[in-house]
Each structure stands twice: as C-alpha cells, then as structure tokens.
Design a protein around this motif. Structure first.
Motif, PDB file in Angstrom:
ATOM      1  N   SER A   7     -57.196  18.441  21.455  1.00 54.01           N
ATOM      2  CA  SER A   7     -55.858  17.967  21.805  1.00 54.01           C
ATOM      3  C   SER A   7     -54.833  18.966  21.261  1.00 54.01           C
ATOM      4  O   SER A   7     -55.144  19.797  20.416  1.00 54.01           O
ATOM      5  CB  SER A   7     -55.602  16.584  21.203  1.00 54.01           C
ATOM      6  N   TYR A   8     -53.627  18.850  21.751  1.00 54.38           N
ATOM      7  CA  TYR A   8     -52.565  19.766  21.335  1.00 54.38           C
ATOM      8  C   TYR A   8     -52.239  19.635  19.844  1.00 54.38           C
ATOM      9  O   TYR A   8     -51.766  20.575  19.221  1.00 54.38           O
ATOM     10  CB  TYR A   8     -51.313  19.551  22.191  1.00 54.38           C
ATOM     11  N   ASP A   9     -52.526  18.471  19.253  1.00 50.90           N
ATOM     12  CA  ASP A   9     -52.282  18.280  17.819  1.00 50.90           C
ATOM     13  C   ASP A   9     -53.078  19.263  16.968  1.00 50.90           C
ATOM     14  O   ASP A   9     -52.686  19.584  15.855  1.00 50.90           O
ATOM     15  CB  ASP A   9     -52.622  16.848  17.398  1.00 50.90           C
ATOM     16  N   GLU A  10     -54.197  19.753  17.494  1.00 51.94           N
ATOM     17  CA  GLU A  10     -55.020  20.715  16.747  1.00 51.94           C
ATOM     18  C   GLU A  10     -54.302  22.030  16.492  1.00 51.94           C
ATOM     19  O   GLU A  10     -54.688  22.789  15.605  1.00 51.94           O
ATOM     20  CB  GLU A  10     -56.334  20.996  17.487  1.00 51.94           C
ATOM     21  N   LEU A  11     -53.250  22.310  17.259  1.00 52.82           N
ATOM     22  CA  LEU A  11     -52.488  23.542  17.026  1.00 52.82           C
ATOM     23  C   LEU A  11     -51.924  23.579  15.608  1.00 52.82           C
ATOM     24  O   LEU A  11     -51.731  24.647  15.035  1.00 52.82           O
ATOM     25  CB  LEU A  11     -51.360  23.693  18.052  1.00 52.82           C
ATOM     26  N   PHE A  12     -51.667  22.405  15.026  1.00 53.12           N
ATOM     27  CA  PHE A  12     -51.141  22.345  13.659  1.00 53.12           C
ATOM     28  C   PHE A  12     -52.152  22.861  12.636  1.00 53.12           C
ATOM     29  O   PHE A  12     -51.782  23.226  11.527  1.00 53.12           O
ATOM     30  CB  PHE A  12     -50.710  20.915  13.290  1.00 53.12           C
ATOM     31  N   THR A  13     -53.440  22.895  12.979  1.00 55.26           N
ATOM     32  CA  THR A  13     -54.437  23.466  12.070  1.00 55.26           C
ATOM     33  C   THR A  13     -54.865  24.868  12.507  1.00 55.26           C
ATOM     34  O   THR A  13     -55.186  25.700  11.665  1.00 55.26           O
ATOM     35  CB  THR A  13     -55.682  22.558  11.958  1.00 55.26           C
ATOM     36  N   VAL A  14     -54.848  25.128  13.807  1.00 49.35           N
ATOM     37  CA  VAL A  14     -55.258  26.441  14.314  1.00 49.35           C
ATOM     38  C   VAL A  14     -54.288  27.528  13.864  1.00 49.35           C
ATOM     39  O   VAL A  14     -54.709  28.599  13.403  1.00 49.35           O
ATOM     40  CB  VAL A  14     -55.382  26.430  15.857  1.00 49.35           C
ATOM     41  N   MET A  15     -52.999  27.274  13.984  1.00 50.15           N
ATOM     42  CA  MET A  15     -52.008  28.303  13.651  1.00 50.15           C
ATOM     43  C   MET A  15     -52.103  28.730  12.173  1.00 50.15           C
ATOM     44  O   MET A  15     -52.166  29.926  11.892  1.00 50.15           O
ATOM     45  CB  MET A  15     -50.594  27.850  14.006  1.00 50.15           C
TER      46      MET A  15
END
Length: 142
Positions: A7-15
């Motif tokens: 989900s797009y929320d994973e961007l908060f950990t990927v970045m």
C-alpha cells in the motif's frame, strides 16, 4: 530503490530505508533536494504497487543490493501542487487528469510524485507540500 509495496503507506518506511542506504554508500543529495516516487507501471493500483523511490544525487556511485542509479530523461509534464495529507492525493490527481484530457494532452510516461515538504520537516500534515508530475505530449489533431 525499486520494489513492490502492499500500500502507499509503505512509502513512509521505504523512503527512510533508501536514505539510510544512500548514506551508507556515501551518496550526497543534490541541492535543492529532489526526492520523488516514480510509478513505472501504468494505471492506478490499490495494492501490489511497483515503485521506484528516488533521490537526486551529486554524482553516480557504485550501487548496492538495495539501491541503484538511474538517469531520468527530461520530459514535458503537466504538474500540480498538492498541499496536505497524502490521503487526499486522489482528488488532486483527478484535477490534473481532467486538465490533461480537456486540453488535448496524452500521458506519455511514468507518473512521479515529488515530496517538497513532509513528515521529515513539518509536524503538521496541513503543511506538507508535494508536486504530482505526469509526462504528456500534445495529441495530434487530424
């Protein structure tokens, strides 16, 4: 850093993960900073989303198992600023996509989201600022 996210929320950990890996291999971010997500697959997806988390750097370095280096070509793009929570991106996308359609443009490449201000430097979500960039070409009228 390229991967599929649920989900797009994973961007908060990927970045942050990408930033840590870039720091580990000695990357220096370009100024002004240009951090963005590139979506290489066409169409909107709710899950199983292929992303490229990107950061402009001052020089190409040796990649690692987690990050690699890539040059993006210059493109003409329809762009719009989005202020506030990422949860409201769909409304901003709708405005930009309507503009593209109503003005005779055709989407010609991968959509990008550039993160200008966000959780890393603004405590209040209302102050977050992003730019949605959609590469376009003018439709040929015959």
């Amino acid at each position: 850093m390229k991967r599929r996210i649920h989900s797009y929320d994973e961007l908060f950990t990927v970045m942050p993960e990408m930033g840590a890996e870039m720091e580990r291999i000695g990357c220096e971010c370009a100024l002004p900073e240009y951090c963005f997500t590139n979506y290489p697959e066409a169409g909107y997806q709710e899950e199983n989303i292929l992303i490229e988390a990107c950061e402009a750097v001052t020089e190409r370095r040796e990649g690692s198992e987690k990050v690699y280096f890539k040059e993006f070509p210059e493109v003409e793009a329809a762009c719009i600023y989005h202020k506030g929570s990422y949860d409201n991106f769909p409304k901003t996308y709708a405005v930009l996509l309507r503009y593209i359609e109503e003005n005779g443009y055709t989407i010609s490449g991968s959509i990008r989201e550039s993160y200008i201000d966000g959780a890393w430097n603004k405590d209040n979500e209302a102050e977050w600022l992003s730019e949605i960039q959609i590469p376009v070409v003018t439709a040929v009228i015959r």
